[in-house]
Design a protein around this motif. Structure first.
Motif, PDB file in Angstrom:
ATOM      1  N   PRO A 249      -5.807  15.646  -9.323  1.00 10.77           N
ATOM      2  CA  PRO A 249      -5.878  14.256  -8.880  1.00 10.77           C
ATOM      3  C   PRO A 249      -6.447  14.166  -7.474  1.00 10.77           C
ATOM      4  O   PRO A 249      -6.441  15.155  -6.728  1.00 10.77           O
ATOM      5  N   CYS A 250      -6.935  12.992  -7.110  1.00 14.01           N
ATOM      6  CA  CYS A 250      -7.455  12.850  -5.740  1.00 14.01           C
ATOM      7  C   CYS A 250      -6.335  12.541  -4.760  1.00 14.01           C
ATOM      8  O   CYS A 250      -6.504  12.725  -3.552  1.00 14.01           O
ATOM      9  N   ALA A 251      -5.165  12.074  -5.249  1.00 12.04           N
ATOM     10  CA  ALA A 251      -4.054  11.776  -4.351  1.00 12.04           C
ATOM     11  C   ALA A 251      -2.747  11.825  -5.121  1.00 12.04           C
ATOM     12  O   ALA A 251      -2.672  11.376  -6.264  1.00 12.04           O
ATOM     13  N   ILE A 252      -1.722  12.388  -4.484  1.00 14.02           N
ATOM     14  CA  ILE A 252      -0.351  12.305  -4.984  1.00 14.02           C
ATOM     15  C   ILE A 252       0.549  12.040  -3.781  1.00 14.02           C
ATOM     16  O   ILE A 252       0.599  12.844  -2.846  1.00 14.02           O
ATOM     17  N   GLU A 253       1.249  10.913  -3.823  1.00 14.03           N
ATOM     18  CA  GLU A 253       2.118  10.515  -2.716  1.00 14.03           C
ATOM     19  C   GLU A 253       3.554  10.363  -3.201  1.00 14.03           C
ATOM     20  O   GLU A 253       3.798  10.012  -4.363  1.00 14.03           O
ATOM     21  N   LEU A 254       4.483  10.597  -2.282  1.00 17.32           N
ATOM     22  CA  LEU A 254       5.907  10.583  -2.605  1.00 17.32           C
ATOM     23  C   LEU A 254       6.650   9.663  -1.642  1.00 17.32           C
ATOM     24  O   LEU A 254       6.366   9.649  -0.435  1.00 17.32           O
ATOM     25  N   MET A 255       7.591   8.890  -2.162  1.00 17.52           N
ATOM     26  CA  MET A 255       8.498   8.080  -1.351  1.00 17.52           C
ATOM     27  C   MET A 255       9.921   8.282  -1.865  1.00 17.52           C
ATOM     28  O   MET A 255      10.146   8.235  -3.070  1.00 17.52           O
ATOM     29  N   ASP A 256      10.876   8.502  -0.944  1.00 20.88           N
ATOM     30  CA  ASP A 256      12.265   8.627  -1.369  1.00 20.88           C
ATOM     31  C   ASP A 256      12.943   7.263  -1.393  1.00 20.88           C
ATOM     32  O   ASP A 256      12.310   6.230  -1.127  1.00 20.88           O
ATOM     33  N   SER A 257      14.232   7.221  -1.699  1.00 19.62           N
ATOM     34  CA  SER A 257      14.935   5.951  -1.880  1.00 19.62           C
ATOM     35  C   SER A 257      14.988   5.133  -0.599  1.00 19.62           C
ATOM     36  O   SER A 257      14.890   3.902  -0.635  1.00 19.62           O
ATOM     37  N   ILE A 258      15.144   5.799   0.550  1.00 20.48           N
ATOM     38  CA  ILE A 258      15.166   5.058   1.822  1.00 20.48           C
ATOM     39  C   ILE A 258      13.815   4.402   2.062  1.00 20.48           C
ATOM     40  O   ILE A 258      13.732   3.227   2.448  1.00 20.48           O
ATOM     41  N   ALA A 259      12.740   5.138   1.828  1.00 18.55           N
ATOM     42  CA  ALA A 259      11.396   4.571   1.987  1.00 18.55           C
ATOM     43  C   ALA A 259      11.176   3.413   1.023  1.00 18.55           C
ATOM     44  O   ALA A 259      10.647   2.354   1.404  1.00 18.55           O
ATOM     45  N   ILE A 260      11.584   3.582  -0.234  1.00 16.25           N
ATOM     46  CA  ILE A 260      11.405   2.525  -1.243  1.00 16.25           C
ATOM     47  C   ILE A 260      12.111   1.246  -0.816  1.00 16.25           C
ATOM     48  O   ILE A 260      11.527   0.154  -0.812  1.00 16.25           O
ATOM     49  N   ASN A 261      13.373   1.367  -0.451  1.00 18.45           N
ATOM     50  CA  ASN A 261      14.160   0.177  -0.118  1.00 18.45           C
ATOM     51  C   ASN A 261      13.725  -0.466   1.191  1.00 18.45           C
ATOM     52  O   ASN A 261      13.750  -1.694   1.328  1.00 18.45           O
ATOM     53  N   THR A 262      13.298   0.351   2.142  1.00 19.21           N
ATOM     54  CA  THR A 262      12.826  -0.206   3.416  1.00 19.21           C
ATOM     55  C   THR A 262      11.544  -0.998   3.216  1.00 19.21           C
ATOM     56  O   THR A 262      11.384  -2.091   3.772  1.00 19.21           O
ATOM     57  N   VAL A 263      10.613  -0.470   2.409  1.00 15.27           N
ATOM     58  CA  VAL A 263       9.376  -1.193   2.109  1.00 15.27           C
ATOM     59  C   VAL A 263       9.675  -2.454   1.309  1.00 15.27           C
ATOM     60  O   VAL A 263       9.092  -3.523   1.564  1.00 15.27           O
ATOM     61  N   ALA A 264      10.592  -2.363   0.341  1.00 12.64           N
ATOM     62  CA  ALA A 264      10.957  -3.532  -0.457  1.00 12.64           C
ATOM     63  C   ALA A 264      11.503  -4.649   0.432  1.00 12.64           C
ATOM     64  O   ALA A 264      11.156  -5.831   0.262  1.00 12.64           O
ATOM     65  N   ASP A 265      12.339  -4.293   1.404  1.00 18.50           N
ATOM     66  CA  ASP A 265      12.884  -5.290   2.328  1.00 18.50           C
ATOM     67  C   ASP A 265      11.802  -5.867   3.229  1.00 18.50           C
ATOM     68  O   ASP A 265      11.733  -7.081   3.451  1.00 18.50           O
ATOM     69  N   HIS A 266      10.958  -4.994   3.749  1.00 17.97           N
ATOM     70  CA  HIS A 266       9.951  -5.417   4.736  1.00 17.97           C
ATOM     71  C   HIS A 266       8.869  -6.294   4.115  1.00 17.97           C
ATOM     72  O   HIS A 266       8.431  -7.279   4.728  1.00 17.97           O
ATOM     73  N   LEU A 267       8.434  -5.942   2.905  1.00 17.22           N
ATOM     74  CA  LEU A 267       7.333  -6.675   2.255  1.00 17.22           C
ATOM     75  C   LEU A 267       7.820  -7.705   1.244  1.00 17.22           C
ATOM     76  O   LEU A 267       7.015  -8.499   0.741  1.00 17.22           O
ATOM     77  N   GLY A 268       9.122  -7.676   0.926  1.00 18.21           N
ATOM     78  CA  GLY A 268       9.610  -8.524  -0.160  1.00 18.21           C
ATOM     79  C   GLY A 268       9.036  -8.088  -1.494  1.00 18.21           C
ATOM     80  O   GLY A 268       8.769  -8.918  -2.373  1.00 18.21           O
ATOM     81  N   ALA A 269       8.846  -6.783  -1.653  1.00 20.39           N
ATOM     82  CA  ALA A 269       8.186  -6.241  -2.840  1.00 20.39           C
ATOM     83  C   ALA A 269       9.205  -5.978  -3.946  1.00 20.39           C
ATOM     84  O   ALA A 269      10.355  -5.619  -3.688  1.00 20.39           O
ATOM     85  N   ALA A 270       8.755  -6.139  -5.178  1.00 22.18           N
ATOM     86  CA  ALA A 270       9.608  -5.922  -6.353  1.00 22.18           C
ATOM     87  C   ALA A 270       9.583  -4.456  -6.745  1.00 22.18           C
ATOM     88  O   ALA A 270       9.026  -4.079  -7.776  1.00 22.18           O
ATOM     89  N   LEU A 271      10.205  -3.616  -5.932  1.00 21.26           N
ATOM     90  CA  LEU A 271      10.303  -2.192  -6.223  1.00 21.26           C
ATOM     91  C   LEU A 271      11.671  -1.880  -6.830  1.00 21.26           C
ATOM     92  O   LEU A 271      12.636  -2.623  -6.617  1.00 21.26           O
TER      93      LEU A 271
END
Length: 464
Positions: A249-271
């Motif tokens: 693949p050209c890219a593989i990225e990883l986010m853990d639960s803290i990253a997921i929830n922090t982004v969800a809060d900051h962006l209002g994203a449906a993660l």
């Protein structure tokens, strides 16, 4: 540096620089005192060269009077490389910001160091070309800074890092002498490879004033897979399994639960807030059928893998871009929490990735300390971010203890203390853990050969 030496330096440069190229006002100078590390060191003057000749002449004056000079681009670096820790001159490249040439026939671009990364990408897109190195800070970072730090990015797993695309440099030595290296050739073995030495030297050896970059044809098709998992180490196992399948693949990225929830809060994203990990995988190419087949194979591999609770293919480029926005916003979202943080930009051989993730997840720590793990997992490069409360010295001490443990484990796994952010200030104290024997003294002698007076970006990489 004495006030008298600075005054002599300023009197000389006023003979060839315009008033608009010189900033002495303290309020305006504060703009050049910080970078993305959020540390602050005040320069005594900021200069805006408009040509290579400007840089050459002012460096001759700086060398004569022993005035420290710190090159600055977009100041998006995360190791403190652009901070004027010894005061003196902050040398901004905001006015050396032109794309000088795009050679479509030979597939090269010639740019000045102050060109914003994204501006080059926009110019190339209309020509069916692209420059693969594209860091998360692409809308702010400069190409000169990216070259100085040998910047990495999400697509490095397939396309390599910045050094792989630099074919020529014009640079000014601390003495003020101008050197020209390489050019628009694919091969060049005439003499020592000084280009590779300057790329990643963090602005400590020479000041880059012109860059020749190799370009590629823009892939016509890209597809992105997003997978949620209920276990972080199994996410690392999944990444290893993808490469073992034969897919690159050209890219593989990883986010853990803290990253997921922090982004969800900051962006209002449906993660998925219950997920332990999110993995993004992208494949690209010129043949639609081939790329589509790889994307489906990756999706099915994810669905069969242990711990995967959901895996789906982005419906279109718009949805794929939304997925990648989640990843790019991890660090801004963590910073928005209002906490202090230490970040380990560690990299290990890819197959050791699951072991590193298990190690960081198992570190004993107080409840007040949070550790977010995310990054370019496809090339073994993780950003392990230790969050602690501001002005809490007990937590700060604990954070540094955890940071050292992560560094020691990384070295034990055959890894590196920094994969893309550089040494700068933040890793300087730990560098002897990785580089032993005669290698570090040899690096110091190289620094002394280029900069015998120690005036160029002093206080970086090597402890005094």
């Amino acid at each position: 540096m004495t006030i008298m030496r600075l005054e002599k330096f300023l009197n000389e440069i006023k003979g060839f620089l315009k008033d608009s190229q010189i900033v002495l006002d303290r309020e305006r100078l504060s703009h050049f005192s910080y970078d993305a590390t959020e540390r602050q060191y005040m320069p005594q003057v900021a200069l805006f060269p408009e040509s290579t000749e400007d840089v050459s002449r002012l460096m001759k004056c700086a060398s004569l009077h022993g005035v420290p000079v710190t090159p600055q681009g977009g100041r998006t670096g995360l190791s403190g490389g652009a901070l004027p820790v010894r005061g003196g001159v902050a040398l901004s490249f905001a006015r050396l910001n032109r794309i000088l040439e795009i050679d479509e026939a030979n597939m090269f671009a010639v740019v000045q160091p102050g060109v914003i990364s994204n501006d080059l990408q926009i110019e190339l897109k209309g020509r069916g070309l692209f420059f693969p190195p594209d860091p998360s800070s692409t809308v702010d970072s400069t190409l000169g800074g990216n070259v100085a730090e040998n910047a990495g990015y999400t697509r490095a797993v397939k396309y390599g890092v910045t050094r792989d695309y630099v074919r020529g440099l014009e640079a000014v030595l601390p003495s003020g002498e101008v050197i020209t290296l390489g050019g628009k050739t694919v091969k060049n073995v005439a003499g020592y490879d000084l280009i590779s030495l300057l790329v990643g030297s963090e602005g400590t050896l020479a000041i880059i004033t012109k860059i020749t970059l190799r370009l590629l044809m823009r892939p016509r098709v890209r597809r992105t897979v997003m997978a949620y998992l209920n276990d972080l180490p199994e996410a690392a196992d999944l990444i290893v399994a993808i490469f073992r399948s034969g897919i690159v693949p050209c890219a593989i990225e990883l986010m853990d639960s803290i990253a997921i929830n922090t982004v969800a809060d900051h962006l209002g994203a449906a993660l998925s807030r219950d997920a332990a990990a999110l993995v993004l995988i992208e494949t690209d190419g010129h043949g639609e059928e081939e790329v589509e087949a790889e994307a489906m194979e990756m999706t099915n591999l994810c669905r069969r893998s242990p711990g995967v609770t959901e895996a789906r293919l982005a419906a279109d480029d718009t949805e794929a871009e939304r997925f990648w926005t989640y990843r790019r916003e991890v660090l801004p979202s963590l910073k928005a929490l209002g906490k202090d943080h230490l970040e380990a930009d560690v990299v290990v051989p890819r197959y050791n990735l699951p072991f590193l993730v298990r190690f960081t997840g198992g570190l004993k720590r107080s409840d007040a300390i949070k550790i977010a793990t995310y990054g370019h997992a496809g090339d073994g490069n993780l950003h392990v971010t230790i969050l602690h409360r501001r002005r809490n010295f007990a937590e700060l001490e604990e954070a540094y203890r955890l940071l050292e443990l992560i560094y020691r484990e990384t070295i034990a796994m055959g890894g590196s203390l920094t994969g893309e952010h550089g040494v700068g200030l933040t890793v300087m104290d730990y560098l002897p853990m990785q580089i032993e024997g005669e290698a570090l003294p040899l690096m110091r002698r190289i620094k002394a050969a280029f900069d015998p007076m120690g005036i160029l970006n002093p206080g970086k990489i090597f402890k005094d």
